[in-house]
Design a protein around this motif. Sequence first.
Motif, PDB file in Angstrom:
ATOM      1  N   GLN A 500       0.827  -1.208   0.000  1.00  0.00           N
ATOM      2  CA  GLN A 500       0.000   0.000   0.000  1.00  0.00           C
ATOM      3  C   GLN A 500       0.861   1.257   0.000  1.00  0.00           C
ATOM      4  O   GLN A 500       0.586   2.225  -0.721  1.00  0.00           O
ATOM      5  N   LEU A 501       1.923   1.249   0.802  1.00  0.00           N
ATOM      6  CA  LEU A 501       2.827   2.392   0.862  1.00  0.00           C
ATOM      7  C   LEU A 501       3.504   2.633  -0.481  1.00  0.00           C
ATOM      8  O   LEU A 501       3.542   3.768  -0.986  1.00  0.00           O
ATOM      9  N   VAL A 502       4.029   1.565  -1.074  1.00  0.00           N
ATOM     10  CA  VAL A 502       4.758   1.700  -2.337  1.00  0.00           C
ATOM     11  C   VAL A 502       3.818   2.109  -3.467  1.00  0.00           C
ATOM     12  O   VAL A 502       4.183   2.924  -4.330  1.00  0.00           O
ATOM     13  N   SER A 503       2.605   1.580  -3.478  1.00  0.00           N
ATOM     14  CA  SER A 503       1.640   1.963  -4.509  1.00  0.00           C
ATOM     15  C   SER A 503       1.346   3.458  -4.448  1.00  0.00           C
ATOM     16  O   SER A 503       1.233   4.126  -5.484  1.00  0.00           O
ATOM     17  N   PRO A 653      13.626 -10.290   2.687  1.00  0.00           N
ATOM     18  CA  PRO A 653      12.578 -10.352   3.710  1.00  0.00           C
ATOM     19  C   PRO A 653      12.433  -9.045   4.488  1.00  0.00           C
ATOM     20  O   PRO A 653      11.320  -8.637   4.837  1.00  0.00           O
ATOM     21  N   ALA A 654      13.552  -8.389   4.774  1.00  0.00           N
ATOM     22  CA  ALA A 654      13.511  -7.116   5.492  1.00  0.00           C
ATOM     23  C   ALA A 654      14.516  -6.154   4.874  1.00  0.00           C
ATOM     24  O   ALA A 654      15.600  -6.551   4.443  1.00  0.00           O
ATOM     25  N   VAL A 655      14.128  -4.876   4.842  1.00  0.00           N
ATOM     26  CA  VAL A 655      14.978  -3.836   4.269  1.00  0.00           C
ATOM     27  C   VAL A 655      15.019  -2.658   5.230  1.00  0.00           C
ATOM     28  O   VAL A 655      13.994  -2.276   5.808  1.00  0.00           O
ATOM     29  N   VAL A 672      12.842   6.497  -4.190  1.00  0.00           N
ATOM     30  CA  VAL A 672      12.100   6.069  -3.004  1.00  0.00           C
ATOM     31  C   VAL A 672      11.241   4.849  -3.335  1.00  0.00           C
ATOM     32  O   VAL A 672      11.173   3.877  -2.566  1.00  0.00           O
ATOM     33  N   TYR A 673      10.590   4.882  -4.489  1.00  0.00           N
ATOM     34  CA  TYR A 673       9.744   3.765  -4.922  1.00  0.00           C
ATOM     35  C   TYR A 673      10.566   2.480  -5.011  1.00  0.00           C
ATOM     36  O   TYR A 673      10.144   1.410  -4.547  1.00  0.00           O
ATOM     37  N   THR A 674      11.746   2.586  -5.599  1.00  0.00           N
ATOM     38  CA  THR A 674      12.602   1.410  -5.756  1.00  0.00           C
ATOM     39  C   THR A 674      13.096   0.903  -4.409  1.00  0.00           C
ATOM     40  O   THR A 674      13.027  -0.298  -4.116  1.00  0.00           O
ATOM     41  N   ALA A 675      13.612   1.801  -3.589  1.00  0.00           N
ATOM     42  CA  ALA A 675      14.193   1.389  -2.307  1.00  0.00           C
ATOM     43  C   ALA A 675      13.143   0.775  -1.388  1.00  0.00           C
ATOM     44  O   ALA A 675      13.343  -0.307  -0.826  1.00  0.00           O
ATOM     45  N   PHE A 676      11.992   1.431  -1.232  1.00  0.00           N
ATOM     46  CA  PHE A 676      10.954   0.914  -0.343  1.00  0.00           C
ATOM     47  C   PHE A 676      10.368  -0.395  -0.875  1.00  0.00           C
ATOM     48  O   PHE A 676       9.976  -1.271  -0.105  1.00  0.00           O
ATOM     49  N   GLY A 677      10.337  -0.534  -2.183  1.00  0.00           N
ATOM     50  CA  GLY A 677       9.732  -1.726  -2.787  1.00  0.00           C
ATOM     51  C   GLY A 677      10.585  -2.967  -2.738  1.00  0.00           C
ATOM     52  O   GLY A 677      10.146  -4.045  -3.163  1.00  0.00           O
ATOM     53  N   ALA A 679      11.426  -4.449  -0.006  1.00  0.00           N
ATOM     54  CA  ALA A 679      11.096  -5.181   1.221  1.00  0.00           C
ATOM     55  C   ALA A 679       9.899  -6.093   1.008  1.00  0.00           C
ATOM     56  O   ALA A 679       8.897  -5.686   0.412  1.00  0.00           O
ATOM     57  N   GLU A 680       9.987  -7.305   1.513  1.00  0.00           N
ATOM     58  CA  GLU A 680       8.881  -8.256   1.428  1.00  0.00           C
ATOM     59  C   GLU A 680       8.017  -8.245   2.691  1.00  0.00           C
ATOM     60  O   GLU A 680       6.801  -8.101   2.611  1.00  0.00           O
ATOM     61  N   ARG A 681       8.638  -8.405   3.859  1.00  0.00           N
ATOM     62  CA  ARG A 681       7.879  -8.526   5.106  1.00  0.00           C
ATOM     63  C   ARG A 681       7.996  -7.308   6.002  1.00  0.00           C
ATOM     64  O   ARG A 681       7.049  -6.970   6.708  1.00  0.00           O
ATOM     65  N   HIS A 682       9.165  -6.691   5.998  1.00  0.00           N
ATOM     66  CA  HIS A 682       9.368  -5.570   6.920  1.00  0.00           C
ATOM     67  C   HIS A 682      10.220  -4.488   6.268  1.00  0.00           C
ATOM     68  O   HIS A 682      11.201  -4.768   5.575  1.00  0.00           O
ATOM     69  N   LEU A 683       9.838  -3.214   6.529  1.00  0.00           N
ATOM     70  CA  LEU A 683      10.582  -2.054   6.050  1.00  0.00           C
ATOM     71  C   LEU A 683      10.814  -1.100   7.214  1.00  0.00           C
ATOM     72  O   LEU A 683       9.856  -0.653   7.859  1.00  0.00           O
ATOM     73  N   SER A 684      12.064  -0.817   7.503  1.00  0.00           N
ATOM     74  CA  SER A 684      12.424   0.223   8.462  1.00  0.00           C
ATOM     75  C   SER A 684      13.021   1.387   7.689  1.00  0.00           C
ATOM     76  O   SER A 684      13.863   1.186   6.796  1.00  0.00           O
ATOM     77  N   VAL A 685      12.597   2.599   8.019  1.00  0.00           N
ATOM     78  CA  VAL A 685      13.130   3.801   7.375  1.00  0.00           C
ATOM     79  C   VAL A 685      13.843   4.622   8.434  1.00  0.00           C
ATOM     80  O   VAL A 685      13.209   5.161   9.350  1.00  0.00           O
ATOM     81  N   VAL A 686      15.166   4.687   8.341  1.00  0.00           N
ATOM     82  CA  VAL A 686      15.970   5.518   9.235  1.00  0.00           C
ATOM     83  C   VAL A 686      15.920   6.931   8.659  1.00  0.00           C
ATOM     84  O   VAL A 686      16.585   7.242   7.673  1.00  0.00           O
ATOM     85  N   HIS A 687      15.097   7.784   9.267  1.00  0.00           N
ATOM     86  CA  HIS A 687      14.621   9.010   8.643  1.00  0.00           C
ATOM     87  C   HIS A 687      15.286  10.238   9.254  1.00  0.00           C
ATOM     88  O   HIS A 687      15.042  10.577  10.402  1.00  0.00           O
TER      89      HIS A 687
END
Length: 725
Positions: A500-503, A653-655, A672-677, A679-687
């Motif tokens: 949903q986030l990547v879309s 599995p996790a990014v 951003v679309y490429t990097a966030f996409g 991840a399969e199960r978990h995405l952490s963003v060090v912001h």
Amino acid sequence: MSTDRQAVSPKDPATPEAAPSGAEAADPQAAGAGAGAAPDGDSDAPETGAESESGSVAEPESGADSGAAAGAESGAAAGDVAQPVVSEAAAELAAQKVERERIARRKAERQAPVDAGAKLSGKAADLLAAVRAVESGEKPSPVYFDEAPVAPRRAAEAPAAPRPARPAVPAPTAAGIDGVRAVLARGGAPEALAVPAATALGEDAAERLAEDPWQLLAVAAVRPAQADGFARALLGPDAGPGDERRAAALVGWLLEQAALKGHTALEAPALEAALAQYGVPDPAGSLERSIGEGAVLVFQEPLGPPVAEGEEQPVRVLVGLEGHALAEESLADGLARLANTFDAPADWEKAATGPGAELLRAVSGHGLVTHTGGEAARAEPLAVLAAARDLGLRVCLAAHTPLHGAVTVADLLSGAAGPGRDADGQFAVDLLVVLDAPQLDVESAAALVESVPDGARLVLSGDPGVLGSAGPGRVFGDVLAARACPQVVSRTPDPGPIGQLVSGIGVGELNQVEAPGKEVVIVPVRDAGEAVHRTVQLVAESVPRAFGIAADAVQVITPGHGGSAGTRALNTALKERLNPGPGRFGGFDPGDRVVHVPSPGRAVPATVVSADAQGLHLDASGARIVVPKERVETQVRHGWAVTAHQAVGARWPAVVVVLPGDAAQALSRDWVYTAFGRAERHLSVVHGVDQALPRAVAEVLPKPRTTRLTGLLRALVAAARDQPE
């Protein structure tokens, strides 16, 4: 993001002191740099081919660094060994040159005239007049342009014989390298450039370099300021900014820099503006001479709809290098051939069930089909492959990166994997499906399409929202824009909060999503030091503990290689925590996660196994790779943290995506679309970029590339359809 630019050091004691030329004045970073001192070996362009440490490649019109330092790094590494070694990247480039010559011979043998895009042959006056007409009274255009408009072309022809096996590229001889080394010494340039210069310039490199010192620009890391200093040292006061040899070398160099950004050609006014920024006193005349001598090709492309008889059709004039032009034309020919292969669909209706039914129906009646969608949409071409296999067809699946059940495009083209070739040298397949199609550049795409036999079907599948190819061209986007074949758009959404986030990012919206299982976590940080600390903590502790995902299955992605939170800094910290060791094998230890970069644009994830006299032994998803010790420094990097360009096409599995404050200028929607996409199960963003992230998603679009494929393909397909039965 902070950058560690590849540069030629002005501190070399052998470098002559000289006042900056006009070109140096146009390039503040290079001003006063002198005669090409040794590269510092710190550029990572070979790892991405399209991404500098700030996340974008340099602008030719500004005179900035391209960051393409592969040749110099290779030279620096090889300069310490007794026998010169040609890198796989250099071999690949030389093999492509052989292929371009073959395509050129094939083009010359054809009887039909080419209305647009032909090399000068008796028509130079007309084409140069077109250049002057476009320039007259007009403001120079920016380097980035919209896709190429329609160019009238001949009808599609039967394919020529497929490309021959690529010959081995001979290494420069020891005598040749010694000759180049002597010329470099006379000009105060570093000895480390001898091997890459001898490799780039060929058998008579020393003589060519002595006669025309600006040919040193053929070495990837050398910039105009360094070539100017080298020329002054060799030629004295005769080496002025208006020297015709200098201008000719700059034309080719600027087009090569544009190719690093993905362009296959530049508009003539933009190229002249760039020449002026490098102090060329007569940019228009210099470009005319290069065109008249056939050093570059010139193309006219109509602007807007056709005009009435008697009216003058507005055109834009493009200038490009021969290799890219011929590859783009060959690719257009091959795609048009496939698009016009079938007149009626095959009887596959019984197999048209399930998620790939719509795609299978399109493939049944057409030789060329495009398919777009996110990660979940990959199930559709896989279903088509399974159905085609059940129908008794010979099938092949190719992808940009290693994937279960698929061969990589590089291995397919080289013959290292895949179905092999028939007696005519073409792929022994009835259906070829290519995933990650946005990663195809014109060279590899032309080789791929030319090898698809008549009667076979080709499906190009991919996500248009990801970062583009490392090499020149915009193949997938241009084929989509040409609308020369059926386009199947997947309606399968990527699942879960990450999907949903990547879309949302894909349409310019950075939405907050419900993540009850902590599928998406934002980790705010104040500075780069905290970003590194929190990243190591996430990879080594938090993600494994919360999700049961091993640290080796967590991938870190950051915008660039340099800076306090780039891949180098992150990999150093992650190695110290996850696999500490002395780095006794050229900085590596058994168990290290690495990225193997055999050629620009290819990044193969692997693990270090051991090392011996043969080199560094890697395990890449079960395949063993041995990297010779003299190439380890330039071809192998630690891989716990990578750039988005290196990660495209793969998933984990996790990014953990790291966005330190100095990365704000590197961000764009496709990054951003490429990097966030990934991840399969978990995405952490060090912001740590505050509002720069939503602003990049909403406003910073991918930079367009100047290409000709859309117009060529439209015209070829239309011409074939208009032919009488």
